[in-house]
Design a protein around this motif. Structure first.
Motif, PDB file in Angstrom:
ATOM      1  N   ARG A   1       0.841  -1.196   0.000  1.00  6.77           N
ATOM      2  CA  ARG A   1       0.000   0.000   0.000  1.00  6.77           C
ATOM      3  C   ARG A   1       0.874   1.243   0.000  1.00  6.77           C
ATOM      4  NH1 ARG A   1      -3.410  -1.832   5.178  1.00  6.77           N
ATOM      5  NH2 ARG A   1      -1.252  -1.784   5.871  1.00  6.77           N
ATOM      6  N   LEU A   2       0.470   2.227  -0.741  1.00  5.09           N
ATOM      7  CA  LEU A   2       1.139   3.514  -0.819  1.00  5.09           C
ATOM      8  C   LEU A   2       0.509   4.418   0.232  1.00  5.09           C
ATOM      9  CD1 LEU A   2       3.066   5.427  -2.331  1.00  5.09           C
ATOM     10  CD2 LEU A   2       1.282   5.687  -4.062  1.00  5.09           C
ATOM     11  N   ILE A   3       1.331   5.028   1.111  1.00  2.00           N
ATOM     12  CA  ILE A   3       0.805   5.789   2.243  1.00  2.00           C
ATOM     13  C   ILE A   3       1.366   7.211   2.253  1.00  2.00           C
ATOM     14  CG2 ILE A   3       0.655   5.904   4.761  1.00  2.00           C
ATOM     15  CD1 ILE A   3       1.031   2.834   4.753  1.00  2.00           C
ATOM     16  N   TYR A   4       0.444   8.163   2.405  1.00  2.00           N
ATOM     17  CA  TYR A   4       0.773   9.577   2.578  1.00  2.00           C
ATOM     18  C   TYR A   4       0.133  10.016   3.891  1.00  2.00           C
ATOM     19  CZ  TYR A   4       1.967   9.322  -2.329  1.00  2.00           C
ATOM     20  OH  TYR A   4       2.544   8.966  -3.510  1.00  2.00           O
ATOM     21  N   ALA A   5       0.928  10.571   4.802  1.00  2.00           N
ATOM     22  CA  ALA A   5       0.413  11.037   6.094  1.00  2.00           C
ATOM     23  C   ALA A   5       0.628  12.540   6.199  1.00  2.00           C
ATOM     24  CB  ALA A   5       1.127  10.313   7.225  1.00  2.00           C
ATOM     25  N   HIS A   6      -0.389  13.229   6.777  1.00  2.38           N
ATOM     26  CA  HIS A   6      -0.302  14.678   6.945  1.00  2.38           C
ATOM     27  C   HIS A   6      -1.266  15.111   8.047  1.00  2.38           C
ATOM     28  CE1 HIS A   6       0.364  18.848   5.806  1.00  2.38           C
ATOM     29  NE2 HIS A   6      -0.948  19.034   5.814  1.00  2.38           N
ATOM     30  N   ASN A   7      -0.761  15.827   9.027  1.00  7.74           N
ATOM     31  CA  ASN A   7      -1.585  16.389  10.105  1.00  7.74           C
ATOM     32  C   ASN A   7      -2.533  15.365  10.742  1.00  7.74           C
ATOM     33  OD1 ASN A   7      -0.403  18.895   9.822  1.00  7.74           O
ATOM     34  ND2 ASN A   7      -2.013  19.692   8.512  1.00  7.74           N
ATOM     35  N   GLY A   8      -2.038  14.173  10.997  1.00  3.47           N
ATOM     36  CA  GLY A   8      -2.830  13.155  11.663  1.00  3.47           C
ATOM     37  C   GLY A   8      -3.820  12.423  10.779  1.00  3.47           C
ATOM     38  N   THR A   9      -3.796  12.661   9.480  1.00  3.65           N
ATOM     39  CA  THR A   9      -4.667  11.945   8.553  1.00  3.65           C
ATOM     40  C   THR A   9      -3.812  11.193   7.548  1.00  3.65           C
ATOM     41  OG1 THR A   9      -4.838  13.786   6.997  1.00  3.65           O
ATOM     42  CG2 THR A   9      -6.476  13.708   8.762  1.00  3.65           C
ATOM     43  N   MET A  10      -4.430  10.251   6.847  1.00  5.90           N
ATOM     44  CA  MET A  10      -3.699   9.478   5.848  1.00  5.90           C
ATOM     45  C   MET A  10      -4.508   9.362   4.562  1.00  5.90           C
ATOM     46  SD  MET A  10      -1.864   6.359   7.891  1.00  5.90           S
ATOM     47  CE  MET A  10      -3.395   5.523   8.220  1.00  5.90           C
ATOM     48  N   PHE A  11      -3.796   9.332   3.458  1.00  9.34           N
ATOM     49  CA  PHE A  11      -4.348   9.017   2.149  1.00  9.34           C
ATOM     50  C   PHE A  11      -3.577   7.794   1.681  1.00  9.34           C
ATOM     51  CE2 PHE A  11      -4.451   9.233  -2.464  1.00  9.34           C
ATOM     52  CZ  PHE A  11      -5.809   9.395  -2.689  1.00  9.34           C
ATOM     53  N   LEU A  12      -4.295   6.732   1.339  1.00  8.40           N
ATOM     54  CA  LEU A  12      -3.659   5.479   0.948  1.00  8.40           C
ATOM     55  C   LEU A  12      -4.108   5.052  -0.438  1.00  8.40           C
ATOM     56  CD1 LEU A  12      -4.730   5.164   4.175  1.00  8.40           C
ATOM     57  CD2 LEU A  12      -3.092   3.327   3.980  1.00  8.40           C
ATOM     58  N   VAL A  13      -3.210   4.388  -1.146  1.00  8.13           N
ATOM     59  CA  VAL A  13      -3.510   3.815  -2.451  1.00  8.13           C
ATOM     60  C   VAL A  13      -3.138   2.339  -2.349  1.00  8.13           C
ATOM     61  CG1 VAL A  13      -3.069   3.954  -4.926  1.00  8.13           C
ATOM     62  CG2 VAL A  13      -2.872   6.028  -3.530  1.00  8.13           C
ATOM     63  N   THR A  14      -4.052   1.459  -2.750  1.00 10.42           N
ATOM     64  CA  THR A  14      -3.824   0.036  -2.524  1.00 10.42           C
ATOM     65  C   THR A  14      -4.332  -0.822  -3.676  1.00 10.42           C
ATOM     66  OG1 THR A  14      -4.214  -1.758  -0.934  1.00 10.42           O
ATOM     67  CG2 THR A  14      -6.032  -0.259  -1.315  1.00 10.42           C
ATOM     68  N   PRO A  15      -3.658  -1.954  -3.900  1.00 12.71           N
ATOM     69  CA  PRO A  15      -4.291  -2.945  -4.767  1.00 12.71           C
ATOM     70  C   PRO A  15      -5.496  -3.494  -3.992  1.00 12.71           C
ATOM     71  CG  PRO A  15      -1.952  -3.456  -4.405  1.00 12.71           C
ATOM     72  CD  PRO A  15      -2.326  -2.362  -3.467  1.00 12.71           C
ATOM     73  N   PRO A  16      -6.620  -3.763  -4.643  1.00  7.73           N
ATOM     74  CA  PRO A  16      -7.775  -4.276  -3.913  1.00  7.73           C
ATOM     75  C   PRO A  16      -7.450  -5.571  -3.167  1.00  7.73           C
ATOM     76  CG  PRO A  16      -8.450  -3.505  -6.066  1.00  7.73           C
ATOM     77  CD  PRO A  16      -6.942  -3.485  -6.049  1.00  7.73           C
ATOM     78  N   ILE A  17      -7.923  -5.656  -1.950  1.00 10.42           N
ATOM     79  CA  ILE A  17      -7.638  -6.788  -1.078  1.00 10.42           C
ATOM     80  C   ILE A  17      -8.261  -8.088  -1.592  1.00 10.42           C
ATOM     81  CG2 ILE A  17      -9.592  -6.454   0.487  1.00 10.42           C
ATOM     82  CD1 ILE A  17      -7.603  -7.074   2.787  1.00 10.42           C
ATOM     83  N   ASP A  18      -9.341  -7.958  -2.398  1.00  9.91           N
ATOM     84  CA  ASP A  18      -9.997  -9.172  -2.903  1.00  9.91           C
ATOM     85  C   ASP A  18      -9.340  -9.733  -4.155  1.00  9.91           C
ATOM     86  OD1 ASP A  18     -10.803  -7.413  -4.920  1.00  9.91           O
ATOM     87  OD2 ASP A  18     -12.942  -7.619  -4.497  1.00  9.91           O
ATOM     88  N   GLY A  19      -8.259  -9.096  -4.625  1.00 13.13           N
ATOM     89  CA  GLY A  19      -7.540  -9.583  -5.794  1.00 13.13           C
ATOM     90  C   GLY A  19      -8.185  -9.219  -7.121  1.00 13.13           C
ATOM     91  N   GLN A  20      -9.332  -8.574  -7.090  1.00 12.02           N
ATOM     92  CA  GLN A  20     -10.004  -8.146  -8.310  1.00 12.02           C
ATOM     93  C   GLN A  20      -9.407  -6.813  -8.782  1.00 12.02           C
ATOM     94  OE1 GLN A  20     -12.400 -10.059  -9.912  1.00 12.02           O
ATOM     95  NE2 GLN A  20     -11.703 -11.524  -8.362  1.00 12.02           N
ATOM     96  N   PRO A  21      -9.623  -6.420 -10.038  1.00 12.19           N
ATOM     97  CA  PRO A  21      -9.105  -5.133 -10.517  1.00 12.19           C
ATOM     98  C   PRO A  21      -9.720  -3.949  -9.751  1.00 12.19           C
ATOM     99  CG  PRO A  21      -9.796  -6.514 -12.362  1.00 12.19           C
ATOM    100  CD  PRO A  21     -10.273  -7.191 -11.098  1.00 12.19           C
ATOM    101  N   ALA A  22      -8.926  -2.922  -9.567  1.00 10.26           N
ATOM    102  CA  ALA A  22      -9.424  -1.686  -8.967  1.00 10.26           C
ATOM    103  C   ALA A  22     -10.361  -1.014  -9.953  1.00 10.26           C
ATOM    104  CB  ALA A  22      -8.267  -0.747  -8.631  1.00 10.26           C
ATOM    105  N   THR A  23     -11.447  -0.467  -9.439  1.00 10.24           N
ATOM    106  CA  THR A  23     -12.388   0.289 -10.258  1.00 10.24           C
ATOM    107  C   THR A  23     -12.674   1.619  -9.572  1.00 10.24           C
ATOM    108  OG1 THR A  23     -14.281  -0.752  -9.196  1.00 10.24           O
ATOM    109  CG2 THR A  23     -13.488  -1.778 -11.218  1.00 10.24           C
ATOM    110  N   VAL A  24     -13.243   2.543 -10.316  1.00  4.15           N
ATOM    111  CA  VAL A  24     -13.540   3.884  -9.823  1.00  4.15           C
ATOM    112  C   VAL A  24     -14.892   3.889  -9.106  1.00  4.15           C
ATOM    113  CG1 VAL A  24     -13.954   6.260 -10.556  1.00  4.15           C
ATOM    114  CG2 VAL A  24     -12.253   4.870 -11.734  1.00  4.15           C
TER     115      VAL A  24
END
Length: 126
Positions: free
Chosen positions: A38-61
């Motif tokens: 997972r790609l993690i960005y932290a700022h002022n006590g919050t996080m924005f994460l980018v991840t491959p879906p945990i279920d192994g299926q393709p990511a969708t919008v």
């Protein structure tokens, strides 16, 4: 109330290039990849994460979803330019002032390389 936001990606390296550039353009830092990929960005006590879906299926919008980031108009312009230069797509109107009737906003919109809708937002004084 906000603690974190997570979006899916089918290519973490491509997402890292895009998000590192856009977050650095608004004064942030590069993200890190954790042992789970997972790609993690932290700022002022919050996080924005980018991840491959945990279920192994393709990511969708998420249809109808928009993730908004607070920043100055100058940061929004730099963020938008960095996003387009690093695999993002400019959408809606060009960055600028929008009059919503009850308030004026400075807005810029992008889609990340996986199609997630992002918004730079700054509330303007009347």
């Amino acid at each position: 109330m906000f603690s974190h936001m997570m979006v899916g990606s089918n290519d973490i390296a491509r997402s890292k290039k895009f998000y590192d550039a856009t977050f650095k353009a608004m004064g942030g830092r590069e993200g890190s990849v954790d042992p789970k990929g997972r790609l993690i960005y932290a700022h002022n006590g919050t996080m924005f994460l980018v991840t491959p879906p945990i279920d192994g299926q393709p990511a969708t919008v998420g249809n109808g979803c928009t993730i908004g980031f607070a920043m100055t108009p100058e940061q929004a312009d730099a963020w938008h330019q960095a996003g387009v230069a690093n695999g993002g797509t400019a959408i809606e109107e060009p960055p600028g002032v929008r009059d919503g009737g009850t308030m004026k906003l400075y807005l810029a919109y992008l889609r990340d390389p996986d199609g997630n809708k992002l918004c730079a937002l700054h509330f303007l004084a009347d």
